[in-house]
Design a protein around this motif. Structure first.
Motif, PDB file in Angstrom:
ATOM      1  N   LEU A 395      46.118  53.241  50.279  1.00  0.00           N
ATOM      2  CA  LEU A 395      44.960  52.482  49.187  1.00  0.00           C
ATOM      3  C   LEU A 395      44.744  51.154  50.399  1.00  0.00           C
ATOM      4  O   LEU A 395      44.055  51.161  49.687  1.00  0.00           O
ATOM      5  N   ILE A 396      45.541  50.943  51.999  1.00  0.00           N
ATOM      6  CA  ILE A 396      44.560  50.054  52.318  1.00  0.00           C
ATOM      7  C   ILE A 396      43.032  50.765  53.174  1.00  0.00           C
ATOM      8  O   ILE A 396      41.724  50.508  52.316  1.00  0.00           O
ATOM      9  N   MET A 398      41.437  53.450  51.547  1.00  0.00           N
ATOM     10  CA  MET A 398      40.616  53.613  49.936  1.00  0.00           C
ATOM     11  C   MET A 398      39.803  52.843  49.934  1.00  0.00           C
ATOM     12  O   MET A 398      38.661  52.568  49.598  1.00  0.00           O
ATOM     13  N   ALA A 399      40.740  50.739  49.788  1.00  0.00           N
ATOM     14  CA  ALA A 399      39.979  49.982  50.353  1.00  0.00           C
ATOM     15  C   ALA A 399      38.667  49.744  50.867  1.00  0.00           C
ATOM     16  O   ALA A 399      37.305  48.937  50.744  1.00  0.00           O
ATOM     17  N   LYS A 402      35.362  51.812  50.052  1.00  0.00           N
ATOM     18  CA  LYS A 402      34.819  51.258  48.658  1.00  0.00           C
ATOM     19  C   LYS A 402      34.147  50.349  49.783  1.00  0.00           C
ATOM     20  O   LYS A 402      32.782  50.165  49.656  1.00  0.00           O
ATOM     21  N   LYS A 403      34.326  48.968  51.127  1.00  0.00           N
ATOM     22  CA  LYS A 403      34.014  48.148  50.518  1.00  0.00           C
ATOM     23  C   LYS A 403      33.198  48.201  52.066  1.00  0.00           C
ATOM     24  O   LYS A 403      31.930  48.219  51.959  1.00  0.00           O
ATOM     25  N   GLY A 408      33.679  55.665  45.573  1.00  0.00           N
ATOM     26  CA  GLY A 408      34.664  54.635  44.860  1.00  0.00           C
ATOM     27  C   GLY A 408      35.634  55.676  45.428  1.00  0.00           C
ATOM     28  O   GLY A 408      34.641  57.026  45.631  1.00  0.00           O
TER      29      GLY A 408
END
Length: 436
Positions: A395-396, A398-399, A402-403, A408
């Motif tokens: 999850l981290i 994936m963030a 994106k950043k 996405g």
């Protein structure tokens, strides 16, 4: 044509990894059906565990850090890059062997509850030869020689199976199997040297080594952190339980080999393609398509194995390993995080510091969850902690994708399909473990 080539290389590396895992499983089956005691099998598992624990992070970090910069092979001249990667792997192998030798008593006291490290002299020799040999399949990958990779895999792992599994069949003790394991690693090392002299120049390049160490250092550290999950589990188990229980845990804590091996092989095979930045969007589409294809059949297969595990483990191994089934079922849940590939994008774009940050958070949760859950569910609690920590890390990542990169989740993952399959598998796990 480029996509077809990538899939071919993906398939070759995936089959190679399956050969490796199948060999380890067959050896385990032979051991449990032989006259070897559970304690002796535990010694063998401890041997492999220690060898992997001191080498997996720098081995994977140095190699995967090299792949995105490897480019296309040149037929006009021999680059010294491969040889210099080999020099680094040898240096780290020697350091790892020295670490075990110098801290033998500390390792024995903390991890093995005062017991001696099993067959230390063989372990040191094994480390020196087996770790650098991990470069062989990636030489074939870089040179687009999938057939050569498969020939190497068939020959080397058939030899390993013969040398390691045959001694117990003839009534010999576990020491002879470890000797066979060392000889099989020497064989792979010789094969590596042949390839290096064929495709690379032995010239020492200090500039390349400094540059590669600098760029790969965050990746090595992140591999140490994120890849430590299985070793943290092992450390906790070896600290609080005996060697027989350790063997039971290790036989179960293998997760579905197809998920781990196919996912890792796919991720590694994609890295050389990131050297061409103009194909970035097509690489993301390849990641999305292959993740979807893997999920279509790996999720159902995981469910079938989950249904069969409690019957299969005592039959395939023996009744002493019946408790491994629950551990195995928990590790099957790792497919939820394994088939998401934000780390491939970050490594390919050489955003290794982001991976290191996520790995640091993951390792903290892994230790905390494993120790906490162990108080409630024993061996199973340690496995639960690892599953939760791995999911958090993805999850981290994936963030971060994106950043940092602006992509996405939908750019590289069929999110609806993945969530549906994950939910169905979680429901099945609850039914198998708590209702049946």
């Amino acid at each position: 044509m480029p996509v077809k080539f990538k899939v071919t290389q993906i398939s070759a590396l995936q089959i190679f990894q399956l050969l490796r895992y199948s060999t380890l499983i067959l050896i385990g089956v032979v051991f449990t059906k032989s006259a070897l005691s559970t304690s002796e099998i535990g010694q063998y598992e401890t041997f492999l565990f220690l060898a992997g624990a001191v080498s997996f992070f720098w081995l994977n970090g140095l190699i995967q850090g090299f792949l995105p910069t490897s480019g296309k092979p040149s037929s006009s001249r021999k680059s010294s890059d491969l040889f210099n990667v080999f020099y680094l792997l040898m240096a780290f192998s020697i350091l790892s062997a020295l670490f075990i030798l110098l801290f033998e008593h500390s390792i024995s006291g903390v991890l093995l509850k005062g017991s001696e490290i099993p067959f230390l002299k063989y372990l040191l020799v094994y480390l020196l030869f087996t770790s650098p040999s991990g470069l062989v399949e990636y030489i074939y990958l870089i040179r687009n020689e999938g057939k050569g990779m498969l020939v190497y895999g068939i020959v080397s792992y058939a030899l390993m199976l013969l040398l390691v599994a045959m001694p117990p069949i003839f009534g010999l003790n576990i020491e002879y199997s470890l000797i066979g394991l060392v000889f099989s690693s020497v064989f792979r090392f010789v094969w590596l040297l042949v390839l290096l002299f064929q495709y690379s120049s032995p010239a020492f390049n200090q500039v390349f080594i400094r540059k590669h160490l600098k760029s790969a250092a965050p990746l090595v550290f992140s591999m140490f952190l994120s890849g430590s999950g299985q070793y943290i589990d092992g450390f906790i188990i070896s600290r609080y339980f005996d060697s027989a229980t350790f063997a039971v845990f290790r036989f179960g804590a293998r997760e579905l080999p197809l998920v781990l091996l196919l996912a890792n092989a796919f991720s590694a095979s994609m890295l050389p393609g990131f050297a061409d930045q103009s194909k970035l969007k097509s690489n993301l589409e390849v990641i999305k398509q292959n993740s979807q294809k893997l999920g279509i059949w790996l999720f159902p297969l995981s469910g079938v194995l989950m249904l069969m595990s409690h019957w299969a483990f005592p039959v395939i191994f023996n009744v002493n390993f019946g408790g491994s089934a629950t551990i195995f079922n928990i590790y099957l849940l790792l497919i939820v995080s394994r088939l998401v590939f934000p780390q491939t994008i970050l490594i390919g774009l050489q955003k290794n510091k982001a991976i290191m940050g996520a790995s640091f958070l993951e390792i903290i949760l892994n230790v905390a969850f494993s120790i906490l859950f162990m108080q409630f569910w024993g061996l199973a609690g340690v496995a639960y902690g690892t599953v939760c920590a791995y999911a958090f890390e993805k999850l981290i990542l994936m963030a971060f994708v994106k950043k940092i990169c602006g992509f996405g989740v939908s750019a590289y993952l069929n999110l609806k399909q993945h969530l549906l399959y994950s939910l169905l598998l979680a429901v099945l796990f609850y039914v198998v473990e708590f209702l049946i």
